[in-house]
Design an enzyme around this catalytic site. Structure first.
Site, PDB file in Angstrom:
ATOM      1  N   HIS A 321       1.069  -1.542   0.044  1.00 13.40           N
ATOM      2  CA  HIS A 321      -0.040  -0.218   0.157  1.00 13.40           C
ATOM      3  C   HIS A 321       1.202   1.069   0.097  1.00 13.40           C
ATOM      4  O   HIS A 321       1.552   1.503   0.406  1.00 13.40           O
ATOM      5  CB  HIS A 321      -1.204   0.172   1.015  1.00 13.40           C
ATOM      6  CG  HIS A 321      -1.801   1.016   0.906  1.00 13.40           C
ATOM      7  ND1 HIS A 321      -1.872   2.445   1.122  1.00 13.40           N
ATOM      8  CD2 HIS A 321      -3.013   0.316   0.935  1.00 13.40           C
ATOM      9  CE1 HIS A 321      -3.232   3.108   1.122  1.00 13.40           C
ATOM     10  NE2 HIS A 321      -4.102   1.847   0.454  1.00 13.40           N
ATOM     11  N   ASP A 379      -7.933  -4.920  -0.061  1.00 15.76           N
ATOM     12  CA  ASP A 379      -8.400  -5.993  -1.450  1.00 15.76           C
ATOM     13  C   ASP A 379      -7.960  -7.553  -1.063  1.00 15.76           C
ATOM     14  O   ASP A 379      -8.630  -8.771  -1.489  1.00 15.76           O
ATOM     15  CB  ASP A 379      -7.953  -4.957  -2.311  1.00 15.76           C
ATOM     16  CG  ASP A 379      -8.194  -3.326  -3.038  1.00 15.76           C
ATOM     17  OD1 ASP A 379      -7.386  -3.174  -2.509  1.00 15.76           O
ATOM     18  OD2 ASP A 379      -9.370  -3.377  -3.098  1.00 15.76           O
TER      19      ASP A 379
HETATM   20  C1  SDX Z   1      -6.308   0.127  -2.964  1.00 15.23           C
HETATM   21  O1  SDX Z   1      -4.302   4.556  -2.007  1.00 15.23           O
HETATM   22  C2  SDX Z   1      -5.434   4.294  -1.324  1.00 15.23           C
HETATM   23  O2  SDX Z   1      -5.680   4.434  -0.205  1.00 15.23           O
HETATM   24  C3  SDX Z   1      -5.906   2.565  -2.263  1.00 15.23           C
HETATM   25  C4  SDX Z   1      -6.914   1.849  -1.392  1.00 15.23           C
HETATM   26  C5  SDX Z   1      -8.494   2.963  -0.478  1.00 15.23           C
HETATM   27  O3  SDX Z   1      -8.873   2.624  -0.192  1.00 15.23           O
HETATM   28  O4  SDX Z   1      -8.740   3.703  -1.467  1.00 15.23           O
HETATM   29  O5  SDX Z   1      -6.468   1.555  -0.299  1.00 15.23           O
HETATM   30  C6  SDX Z   1      -7.480   1.065  -1.819  1.00 15.23           C
HETATM   31  O6  SDX Z   1      -6.500   0.789  -4.169  1.00 15.23           O
HETATM   32  C7  SDX Z   1      -5.365  -0.938  -1.675  1.00 15.23           C
HETATM   33  C8  SDX Z   1      -3.682  -1.090  -2.412  1.00 15.23           C
HETATM   34  C9  SDX Z   1      -4.570  -2.749  -3.720  1.00 15.23           C
HETATM   35  N1  SDX Z   1      -3.676  -2.936  -4.984  1.00 15.23           N
HETATM   36  C10 SDX Z   1      -3.066  -4.072  -4.947  1.00 15.23           C
HETATM   37  O7  SDX Z   1      -3.542  -4.924  -3.763  1.00 15.23           O
HETATM   38  C11 SDX Z   1      -2.279  -4.533  -5.907  1.00 15.23           C
HETATM   39  C12 SDX Z   1      -0.991  -4.858  -5.430  1.00 15.23           C
HETATM   40  N2  SDX Z   1      -0.145  -4.332  -4.814  1.00 15.23           N
HETATM   41  C13 SDX Z   1       1.003  -2.986  -5.570  1.00 15.23           C
HETATM   42  O8  SDX Z   1       0.452  -2.361  -6.948  1.00 15.23           O
HETATM   43  C14 SDX Z   1       1.320  -1.543  -4.697  1.00 15.23           C
HETATM   44  O9  SDX Z   1       1.449  -2.083  -3.399  1.00 15.23           O
HETATM   45  C15 SDX Z   1       1.168  -0.397  -4.399  1.00 15.23           C
HETATM   46  C16 SDX Z   1      -0.129  -0.253  -5.632  1.00 15.23           C
HETATM   47  C17 SDX Z   1      -0.226  -0.692  -3.805  1.00 15.23           C
HETATM   48  C18 SDX Z   1       1.372   0.919  -3.737  1.00 15.23           C
HETATM   49  O10 SDX Z   1       2.175   0.689  -5.106  1.00 15.23           O
HETATM   50  P1  SDX Z   1       3.640   2.272  -4.805  1.00 15.23           P
HETATM   51  O11 SDX Z   1       3.185   2.892  -3.026  1.00 15.23           O
HETATM   52  O12 SDX Z   1       3.973   2.913  -5.912  1.00 15.23           O
HETATM   53  O13 SDX Z   1       4.291   0.892  -3.763  1.00 15.23           O
HETATM   54  P2  SDX Z   1       5.744   1.084  -5.226  1.00 15.23           P
HETATM   55  O14 SDX Z   1       4.827   0.206  -6.133  1.00 15.23           O
HETATM   56  O15 SDX Z   1       6.959   1.973  -4.945  1.00 15.23           O
HETATM   57  O16 SDX Z   1       6.128  -0.736  -4.056  1.00 15.23           O
HETATM   58  C19 SDX Z   1       7.014  -0.279  -3.374  1.00 15.23           C
HETATM   59  C20 SDX Z   1       8.540  -1.841  -3.449  1.00 15.23           C
HETATM   60  C21 SDX Z   1       9.150  -1.788  -4.846  1.00 15.23           C
HETATM   61  O17 SDX Z   1       9.372  -2.532  -4.643  1.00 15.23           O
HETATM   62  P3  SDX Z   1      10.754  -1.980  -4.948  1.00 15.23           P
HETATM   63  O18 SDX Z   1      11.077  -0.964  -6.498  1.00 15.23           O
HETATM   64  O19 SDX Z   1      10.759  -0.468  -3.841  1.00 15.23           O
HETATM   65  O20 SDX Z   1      12.435  -2.576  -5.386  1.00 15.23           O
HETATM   66  O21 SDX Z   1       7.620  -2.728  -2.484  1.00 15.23           O
HETATM   67  C22 SDX Z   1       7.461  -3.957  -3.593  1.00 15.23           C
HETATM   68  C23 SDX Z   1       7.085  -3.096  -5.108  1.00 15.23           C
HETATM   69  O22 SDX Z   1       8.037  -3.915  -6.147  1.00 15.23           O
HETATM   70  N3  SDX Z   1       5.984  -4.282  -4.185  1.00 15.23           N
HETATM   71  C24 SDX Z   1       5.189  -4.957  -4.282  1.00 15.23           C
HETATM   72  C25 SDX Z   1       3.898  -5.353  -3.930  1.00 15.23           C
HETATM   73  N4  SDX Z   1       3.574  -4.240  -4.181  1.00 15.23           N
HETATM   74  C26 SDX Z   1       4.623  -3.569  -4.027  1.00 15.23           C
HETATM   75  N5  SDX Z   1       5.700  -6.401  -4.873  1.00 15.23           N
HETATM   76  C27 SDX Z   1       5.561  -8.101  -4.915  1.00 15.23           C
HETATM   77  N6  SDX Z   1       3.900  -7.846  -4.536  1.00 15.23           N
HETATM   78  C28 SDX Z   1       3.690  -6.318  -4.343  1.00 15.23           C
HETATM   79  N7  SDX Z   1       2.045  -6.529  -4.506  1.00 15.23           N
END
Ligand code: SDX
Length: 444
Positions: A321, A379
Site C-alpha cells: 500500500h 482487497d
Molecule cells: C487500494 O491509496 C489508497 O488508499 C488505495 C486504497 C483505498 O482504499 O482507496 O487503499 C485501495 O488501492 C489498495 C491497494 C490495492 N492494490 C494492490 O493490492 C495491488 C498490489 N499492490 C501494489 O501494486 C502496490 O503495493 C501499490 C500500488 C498498492 C502501492 O504501490 P506504491 O506505493 O507505488 O509502491 P511501489 O510500487 O513503489 O512498491 C514499493 C516496493 C517496490 O519495490 P522496489 O522498487 O522498492 O524494489 O515494493 C514492491 C515494489 O516492487 N511491491 C511489491 C508489491 N507492492 C509493492 N512487490 C510484490 N508484490 C506487491 N504487491
C-alpha cells in the site's frame, strides 16, 4: 532545516515556522512556511514557490505531496490507523452502520436518532432510478464488464437528473449527494442482473441499505427471497470499510475532475474509471484471480519468488500500500467478517481461503515483504468474502465503487466549498525535443 522567522533573511512576518531553501546557483535563500494540521506530518507550503524561485517541484505519484487540506479522513500508515472525522474504523465497523458512516462523512458528525431517521428516509426514497435508464442498460452487451456499465450509467445520470447538476446551488449539491448514495446500489444490482440476463429488481423501502442491495442483486420474481441478516450485516460492514480513504487515486481523480466545475455525476464516473485499475480498486478482483492461479498451497513459494523478482512485473495482489506500512486496519476487520460469512454459510475448507491464509503467513515471514513493509490490504480478504456471498469476481470492484461513492462525494463537497478553490493543473519536467524547424513531407 526549520529556522525561526527571526533568523530568516526574507523578513517574513515572525508568526510561523519556516524552512529555508538555499539555491546554491544564486546563493539566494527562500523561507517557506511550514503548516501543521491536527494530526500527521507537517507540510511545507510551496504555493508561491514557482513565482518566488522559478522552480517547480517534481513528485510523480505524489509520494510526498499533499494536494489539499481535509477534515474528513486521517490515515497513519506507519501504525495502521484509519479514522473518519476522528472515529477509528474499528469502532465504526463494530458499533455503527453504513448510513451512520455516510452521514458522518458528509456532515462531519455521527447522526442523532432524528437526524439518522431523516437521512435514512431521504436515501431510501431516492433509491429508484428513472425508468428510462433501464433502456440505457439495453445498449450494453450482456457480457460487458459491470464496471464498464457503472462508468457509463453513472456518467449519464446528469442527463436524467439535470436539476441537481448546478454545483453552485447548495440545494442541488445536497440533492445530487443523496441521489448518488441512494442510487448506486440500484445501479450496481442492475448491472449484475443485466449480466445474468435476469430481470431488474426494484428496491424495497422496508429494507436497510445493505439488505436492499442484496435483495436487488439476488432475488428473482419467481420466488420469495429472504435476506440473511448475517450476510446483510457483513455487506454493511464491507461498505463501511470501503467508504473513504483520504486522497487515494480515485478520490484525487474526483477532486481534480470537480475542480473544473464538472457536474457531480461526471466526477463520480471519473472516480469509477480510476478505481477500476488493478493497482487500486481492481485489486480485489485480481486477488481472486491470483488465488485461483496459485491453485494450491504448495505452489505459493513459486508465486512469492516471482513477486520478489525485480525482472518480473508480477506482484502479489492484495499486498502492499502506498500509505500503510503496517497491517491495513480494514484487512483485519475484513478477515473477521470473512470467517463469520463462511461459518454462516457452512463453508468449510474453502480452498481459496486456505490458500489466502497460507499465502499471508508465508509472505509476512519473508524478508522481502518484511523489509518493504508489504502487508495485506483491504482487497486481500474482501474478494473471498464477496465470492462466498455469491458475487462473481467481476462485481467486486463494483461493490467497492458503490461503497466509496459517499467518500468521493464528501471529498468533492469539501473541495467545492473551499474558499480559494482553483482548477487542479499540475506542471511537469519537460525533457522532450527543443525547438526544431518544420520539415516538409517530401524532405522527410
Ligand atoms: C487500494 O491509496 C489508497 O488508499 C488505495 C486504497 C483505498 O482504499 O482507496 O487503499 C485501495 O488501492 C489498495 C491497494 C490495492 N492494490 C494492490 O493490492 C495491488 C498490489 N499492490 C501494489 O501494486 C502496490 O503495493 C501499490 C500500488 C498498492 C502501492 O504501490 P506504491 O506505493 O507505488 O509502491 P511501489 O510500487 O513503489 O512498491 C514499493 C516496493 C517496490 O519495490 P522496489 O522498487 O522498492 O524494489 O515494493 C514492491 C515494489 O516492487 N511491491 C511489491 C508489491 N507492492 C509493492 N512487490 C510484490 N508484490 C506487491 N504487491
Amino acid at each position: 532545516m526549520s529556522k525561526s522567522p527571526a533568523e530568516a533573511k526574507s523578513g517574513k512576518p515572525a508568526n510561523g515556522e519556516y524552512v529555508t531553501l538555499i539555491d546554491h546557483s544564486t546563493e539566494k535563500q527562500y523561507d517557506l512556511l511550514v503548516r501543521s494540521g491536527t494530526e500527521g506530518p507537517k507540510v511545507i507550503d510551496i504555493q508561491s514557490l514557482y513565482k518566488d524561485t522559478g522552480y517547480f517541484t517534481y513528485d510523480p505519484g505524489y509520494t510526498s505531496t499533499g494536494s489539499c487540506e481535509s477534515t474528513i479522513t486521517f490515515i497513519d500508515g506507519e501504525i495502521g490507523i484509519l479514522r473518519h472525522r476522528g472515529y477509528s474504523i474499528e469502532e465504526l465497523a463494530e458499533h455503527s452502520d453504513y448510513m451512520d458512516v455516510c452521514y458522518l462523512l458528509l456532515y462531519g458528525e455521527l447522526p442523532n436518532a432524528s437526524q439518522k431517521s431523516d437521512f435514512v428516509h431521504e436515501i431510501t426514497y431516492h433509491s429508484m432510478v428513472h425508468e428510462q435508464l433501464l433502456y440505457f442498460y439495453r445498449g450494453f452487451r450482456r457480457d460487458a464488464h459491470p464496471m464498464a456499465i457503472m462508468a457509463g450509467v453513472v456518467g449519464a445520470l446528469s442527463a436524467f437528473y439535470h436539476e441537481s447538476t448546478d454545483i453552485n446551488d447548495p440545494e442541488q449539491r445536497r440533492m445530487a449527494t443523496h441521489q448518488l448514495v441512494a442510487k448506486m446500489p440500484t445501479i450496481a444490482a442492475m448491472a449484475y442482473k443485466y449480466s445474468l440476463g435476469q430481470p431488474f429488481v426494484y428496491p424495497r423501502n422496508d429494507l436497510s441499505y445493505a439488505a436492499n442491495f442484496l435483495h436487488m442483486a439476488f432475488s428473482v420474481p419467481a420466488e420469495e427471497y429472504n435476506v440473511n441478516p448475517v450476510l446483510a450485516r457483513a455487506m454493511d460492514r464491507i461498505f463501511i470499510l470501503h467508504a473513504d480513504h483520504e486522497q487515494n487515486a480515485s478520490t484525487s481523480t474526483v477532486r481534480i475532475a470537480g475542480s473544473s466545475g464538472a457536474n457531480p455525476f461526471a466526477c463520480i464516473a471519473a472516480g469509477i474509471a480510476s478505481l477500476w485499475g488493478p493497482a487500486h480498486g481492481g485489486a480485489n478482483e485480481a486477488v481472486l484471480t491470483m488465488l485461483r492461479e496459485i491453485g494450491s498451497k504448495d505452489r505459493i513459494p513459486e508465486f512469492i519468488k516471482r513477486a520478489k523478482d525485480k525482472n518480473d512485473p508480477y506482484r502479489l495482489m492484495g499486498f502492499g500500500h502506498r500509505v500503510y506500512k503496517n497491517y491495513d486496519p480494514r484487512a483485519a476487520v475484513l478477515r473477521e467478517s470473512t470467517h463469520e460469512v463462511l461459518a454462516e454459510l457452512g463453508i468449510k475448507n474453502e480452498p481459496l481461503l486456505d490458500t489466502a491464509i497460507e499465502l499471508e503467513r508465508i509472505a509476512l515471514q519473508d524478508d522481502y515483504f518484511v523489509e518493504k513493509k508489504l502487508f495485506p490490504n483491504v482487497d486481500f480478504y474482501s474478494g473471498i468474502t464477496l465470492q462466498a456471498m455469491g458475487f462473481p469476481t467481476s462485481m467486486f470492484t463494483v461493490l467497492f465503487a458503490l461503497a466509496r461513492t459517499v467518500g468521493w462525494i464528501a471529498q468533492w463537497k469539501e473541495m467545492i466549498k473551499e474558499p480559494n478553490q482553483r482548477i487542479g493543473r499540475p506542471r511537469q519536467l519537460y525533457s522532450g525535443s527543443q525547438e526544431r524547424t518544420f520539415v516538409p513531407l517530401d524532405k522527410r
